[in-house]
Design a protein around this motif. Structure first.
Motif, PDB file in Angstrom:
ATOM      1  N   ASP A   1       0.825  -1.174   0.013  1.00  0.00           N
ATOM      2  CA  ASP A   1       0.102  -0.044  -0.083  1.00  0.00           C
ATOM      3  C   ASP A   1       0.725   1.197   0.043  1.00  0.00           C
ATOM      4  OD1 ASP A   1      -2.286  -1.425  -0.119  1.00  0.00           O
ATOM      5  OD2 ASP A   1      -2.331  -1.639   2.357  1.00  0.00           O
ATOM      6  N   TYR A   2       2.327   1.128   0.095  1.00  0.00           N
ATOM      7  CA  TYR A   2       2.963   2.212   0.090  1.00  0.00           C
ATOM      8  C   TYR A   2       3.884   2.597  -1.116  1.00  0.00           C
ATOM      9  CZ  TYR A   2       1.366   2.694   5.072  1.00  0.00           C
ATOM     10  OH  TYR A   2       0.486   2.528   6.202  1.00  0.00           O
ATOM     11  N   ASP A   3       4.154   3.623  -1.374  1.00  0.00           N
ATOM     12  CA  ASP A   3       5.142   4.043  -2.524  1.00  0.00           C
ATOM     13  C   ASP A   3       6.557   4.135  -2.166  1.00  0.00           C
ATOM     14  OD1 ASP A   3       2.906   5.027  -4.048  1.00  0.00           O
ATOM     15  OD2 ASP A   3       3.143   6.763  -2.794  1.00  0.00           O
ATOM     16  N   PHE A   4       7.133   4.182  -0.895  1.00  0.00           N
ATOM     17  CA  PHE A   4       8.445   4.192  -0.369  1.00  0.00           C
ATOM     18  C   PHE A   4       8.578   3.617   0.910  1.00  0.00           C
ATOM     19  CE2 PHE A   4      12.661   5.591   0.651  1.00  0.00           C
ATOM     20  CZ  PHE A   4      13.300   5.876  -0.596  1.00  0.00           C
ATOM     21  N   ILE A   5       9.606   2.882   1.336  1.00  0.00           N
ATOM     22  CA  ILE A   5       9.725   2.374   2.578  1.00  0.00           C
ATOM     23  C   ILE A   5      11.053   2.760   3.041  1.00  0.00           C
ATOM     24  CG2 ILE A   5       9.733   0.139   3.833  1.00  0.00           C
ATOM     25  CD1 ILE A   5       7.368   0.436   2.035  1.00  0.00           C
ATOM     26  N   LEU A   6      10.788   3.162   4.489  1.00  0.00           N
ATOM     27  CA  LEU A   6      12.126   3.411   5.159  1.00  0.00           C
ATOM     28  C   LEU A   6      12.449   2.549   6.149  1.00  0.00           C
ATOM     29  CD1 LEU A   6      10.614   6.234   4.219  1.00  0.00           C
ATOM     30  CD2 LEU A   6      12.344   7.514   5.831  1.00  0.00           C
ATOM     31  N   ASP A   7      13.675   1.858   6.359  1.00  0.00           N
ATOM     32  CA  ASP A   7      14.095   1.104   7.488  1.00  0.00           C
ATOM     33  C   ASP A   7      14.746   2.000   8.441  1.00  0.00           C
ATOM     34  OD1 ASP A   7      15.380  -0.734   8.783  1.00  0.00           O
ATOM     35  OD2 ASP A   7      16.621  -1.245   7.393  1.00  0.00           O
ATOM     36  N   CYS A   8      14.129   2.313   9.423  1.00  0.00           N
ATOM     37  CA  CYS A   8      14.540   2.986  10.690  1.00  0.00           C
ATOM     38  C   CYS A   8      14.526   1.945  11.898  1.00  0.00           C
ATOM     39  CB  CYS A   8      13.625   4.097  11.045  1.00  0.00           C
ATOM     40  SG  CYS A   8      13.547   5.343   9.632  1.00  0.00           S
ATOM     41  N   THR A   9      14.858   0.713  11.584  1.00  0.00           N
ATOM     42  CA  THR A   9      14.562  -0.095  12.658  1.00  0.00           C
ATOM     43  C   THR A   9      16.133  -0.202  13.639  1.00  0.00           C
ATOM     44  OG1 THR A   9      15.567  -2.080  11.149  1.00  0.00           O
ATOM     45  CG2 THR A   9      13.260  -1.547  11.369  1.00  0.00           C
ATOM     46  N   ASP A  10      16.099  -0.917  14.486  1.00  0.00           N
ATOM     47  CA  ASP A  10      17.345  -0.958  15.502  1.00  0.00           C
ATOM     48  C   ASP A  10      17.667  -2.567  15.713  1.00  0.00           C
ATOM     49  OD1 ASP A  10      15.317  -1.855  17.178  1.00  0.00           O
ATOM     50  OD2 ASP A  10      16.134  -0.286  18.797  1.00  0.00           O
ATOM     51  N   ASN A  11      17.288  -3.565  14.936  1.00  0.00           N
ATOM     52  CA  ASN A  11      17.743  -4.951  14.936  1.00  0.00           C
ATOM     53  C   ASN A  11      17.845  -5.363  13.485  1.00  0.00           C
ATOM     54  OD1 ASN A  11      15.250  -6.879  14.090  1.00  0.00           O
ATOM     55  ND2 ASN A  11      14.355  -4.979  15.019  1.00  0.00           N
ATOM     56  N   ILE A  12      19.038  -6.370  13.374  1.00  0.00           N
ATOM     57  CA  ILE A  12      19.355  -6.823  12.301  1.00  0.00           C
ATOM     58  C   ILE A  12      18.188  -7.853  11.583  1.00  0.00           C
ATOM     59  CG2 ILE A  12      21.149  -8.460  11.180  1.00  0.00           C
ATOM     60  CD1 ILE A  12      23.045  -7.278  13.523  1.00  0.00           C
ATOM     61  N   ALA A  13      17.399  -8.558  12.172  1.00  0.00           N
ATOM     62  CA  ALA A  13      16.543  -9.418  11.612  1.00  0.00           C
ATOM     63  C   ALA A  13      15.581  -8.515  10.619  1.00  0.00           C
ATOM     64  CB  ALA A  13      15.955 -10.008  12.375  1.00  0.00           C
ATOM     65  N   SER A  14      15.228  -7.655  11.285  1.00  0.00           N
ATOM     66  CA  SER A  14      14.363  -6.567  10.335  1.00  0.00           C
ATOM     67  C   SER A  14      14.830  -6.023   9.393  1.00  0.00           C
ATOM     68  CB  SER A  14      13.628  -5.643  11.514  1.00  0.00           C
ATOM     69  OG  SER A  14      12.932  -6.197  12.503  1.00  0.00           O
ATOM     70  N   ARG A  15      16.096  -5.783   9.467  1.00  0.00           N
ATOM     71  CA  ARG A  15      16.874  -5.118   8.138  1.00  0.00           C
ATOM     72  C   ARG A  15      16.749  -5.922   7.082  1.00  0.00           C
ATOM     73  NH1 ARG A  15      21.593  -2.811  11.792  1.00  0.00           N
ATOM     74  NH2 ARG A  15      20.537  -1.205  12.767  1.00  0.00           N
ATOM     75  N   TYR A  16      17.131  -7.374   7.228  1.00  0.00           N
ATOM     76  CA  TYR A  16      17.224  -8.299   6.076  1.00  0.00           C
ATOM     77  C   TYR A  16      15.655  -8.665   5.637  1.00  0.00           C
ATOM     78  CZ  TYR A  16      22.263  -9.346   6.702  1.00  0.00           C
ATOM     79  OH  TYR A  16      23.313  -9.473   6.845  1.00  0.00           O
ATOM     80  N   LEU A  17      14.774  -8.593   6.655  1.00  0.00           N
ATOM     81  CA  LEU A  17      13.433  -8.903   5.981  1.00  0.00           C
ATOM     82  C   LEU A  17      13.076  -7.920   5.477  1.00  0.00           C
ATOM     83  CD1 LEU A  17      10.781 -10.685   6.716  1.00  0.00           C
ATOM     84  CD2 LEU A  17      10.339  -9.334   8.529  1.00  0.00           C
ATOM     85  N   LEU A  18      12.949  -6.529   5.772  1.00  0.00           N
ATOM     86  CA  LEU A  18      12.649  -5.420   5.005  1.00  0.00           C
ATOM     87  C   LEU A  18      13.368  -5.467   3.511  1.00  0.00           C
ATOM     88  CD1 LEU A  18      12.340  -2.451   7.539  1.00  0.00           C
ATOM     89  CD2 LEU A  18      10.415  -3.366   6.085  1.00  0.00           C
ATOM     90  N   ASN A  19      14.609  -5.472   3.571  1.00  0.00           N
ATOM     91  CA  ASN A  19      15.308  -5.631   2.172  1.00  0.00           C
ATOM     92  C   ASN A  19      14.745  -6.725   1.397  1.00  0.00           C
ATOM     93  OD1 ASN A  19      17.896  -5.122   0.705  1.00  0.00           O
ATOM     94  ND2 ASN A  19      17.687  -7.384   0.916  1.00  0.00           N
ATOM     95  N   ASP A  20      14.628  -7.999   1.814  1.00  0.00           N
ATOM     96  CA  ASP A  20      14.130  -8.903   1.194  1.00  0.00           C
ATOM     97  C   ASP A  20      12.750  -8.677   0.564  1.00  0.00           C
ATOM     98  OD1 ASP A  20      16.737  -9.995   1.613  1.00  0.00           O
ATOM     99  OD2 ASP A  20      15.694 -11.764   2.870  1.00  0.00           O
ATOM    100  N   ALA A  21      11.892  -8.189   1.603  1.00  0.00           N
ATOM    101  CA  ALA A  21      10.550  -7.851   1.019  1.00  0.00           C
ATOM    102  C   ALA A  21      10.433  -6.677  -0.035  1.00  0.00           C
ATOM    103  CB  ALA A  21       9.588  -7.575   2.137  1.00  0.00           C
ATOM    104  N   CYS A  22      11.230  -5.928  -0.028  1.00  0.00           N
ATOM    105  CA  CYS A  22      11.359  -4.808  -1.034  1.00  0.00           C
ATOM    106  C   CYS A  22      11.826  -5.037  -2.140  1.00  0.00           C
ATOM    107  CB  CYS A  22      11.972  -3.572  -0.398  1.00  0.00           C
ATOM    108  SG  CYS A  22      11.011  -2.665   0.979  1.00  0.00           S
ATOM    109  N   VAL A  23      12.932  -5.910  -2.232  1.00  0.00           N
ATOM    110  CA  VAL A  23      13.323  -6.545  -3.625  1.00  0.00           C
ATOM    111  C   VAL A  23      12.345  -7.488  -4.233  1.00  0.00           C
ATOM    112  CG1 VAL A  23      15.275  -7.971  -4.445  1.00  0.00           C
ATOM    113  CG2 VAL A  23      15.838  -6.322  -2.825  1.00  0.00           C
ATOM    114  N   LEU A  24      11.612  -8.322  -3.284  1.00  0.00           N
ATOM    115  CA  LEU A  24      10.912  -9.236  -4.016  1.00  0.00           C
ATOM    116  C   LEU A  24       9.592  -8.520  -4.466  1.00  0.00           C
ATOM    117  CD1 LEU A  24      11.243 -12.284  -1.479  1.00  0.00           C
ATOM    118  CD2 LEU A  24      12.008 -12.192  -3.821  1.00  0.00           C
TER     119      LEU A  24
END
Length: 278
Positions: free
Chosen positions: A138-161
């Protein structure tokens, strides 16, 4: 690698609709409209945009504040934590009166006070491989402002896919880093860091500490990257990792190439479905 984005030519019909800012909006966003790179057409783009900020902490605070002030029409705020006293040293959208309040609610009140025209959409559930694709669609652009590593990989993979553009940032002690990931046009987070580090290898904020200006600078840069993408103006940090050192007041830039063997964005990806990172 440097990516320059230009605003596409608008049809006369679309341009006429875009020019129709209200009198109130014209006054509120006057300093933006005065910029040739923004103008009334660009301000209308911001007003129509939908941005998701994951993490309402040290990075997310300046990011969402500047996005709201700029008039980004809908801002999703994803965070499942409550405001704690130790947050207030750097998480500037929260206040002492909001202690123990969910961060999404605290952020919504602050942003409404800053700009009542902006719609704030709270996401308090923990993000996972199950619910994240449905949220980011539902969004045009995503910002990873997290402080944990698992979330960073999860967001990256979701956005690439899903082909969603992503601003990644991280801070520790006196330093911060930022890059922009546009799937298909440059490297992703896994091109930089193919696999998560071993548990406990990277100290968290409570252990390492954070100089409060570091997330302020990097979070503001994330807002800038977001607005540049919406406006189609300037050069995005695609293929460029910028590292900021508050102690030396210096920035350094590292050029990053797309890894053809990357597990998610490479020539023969092994990650083709989103999965939780352990």
């Amino acid at each position: 690698m440097r990516i320059r984005v230009r605003i596409p030519t608008l049809s006369a019909q679309v341009a006429e609709r875009i020019m129709a800012l209200t009198e109130h909006q014209g006054r509120r966003y006057a300093r933006h409209v005065s910029l040739p790179e923004v103008g009334e057409a660009g301000q209308e783009r911001l007003l129509r945009a939908r941005v998701l900020v994951v993490g309402a902490g040290g990075l997310g605070s300046p990011a969402v504040a500047y996005l709201a002030a700029a008039g980004v029409g809908a801002i999703g705020v994803a965070d499942g934590e409550v405001v704690e006293l130790s947050n207030l040293q750097r998480q500037i959208i929260h206040a002492t009166s909001e202690l123990a309040c969910p961060k999404t609610q605290s952020a919504a009140r602050r942003l409404h006070d800053l700009n009542p025209e902006v719609r704030v959409i709270p996401h308090e559930d923990r993000l996972s491989a199950r619910n994240l694709p449905g949220i980011i669609q539902d969004y045009d652009f995503i910002l990873d402002c997290t402080d944990n590593i698992a979330s960073r990989y999860l967001l990256n993979d979701a956005c690439v896919l899903t082909g969603k553009p992503l601003s990644h940032a991280a801070v520790a002690r006196f330093e911060g880093q930022i890059t922009t990931i546009v799937p298909g046009r440059g490297p992703c987070y896994r091109c930089l860091y193919p696999e998560p580090p071993a548990p406990g290898a990277v100290p968290d904020a409570a252990q390492a500490g954070i100089f409060n200006i570091a997330p302020a600078v990097i979070g503001a840069m994330q807002a800038a990257e977001t607005m540049k993408w919406i406006l189609g103006a300037g050069e995005l940090l695609v293929g460029r990792l910028v590292v900021y050192d508050a102690l030396t007041a210096s920035f350094c830039e590292v050029l990053v190439e797309r890894d053809p063997n990357c597990a998610v964005c490479g020539s023969e990806p092994t990650i083709t479905q989103l999965r939780d990172i352990r």
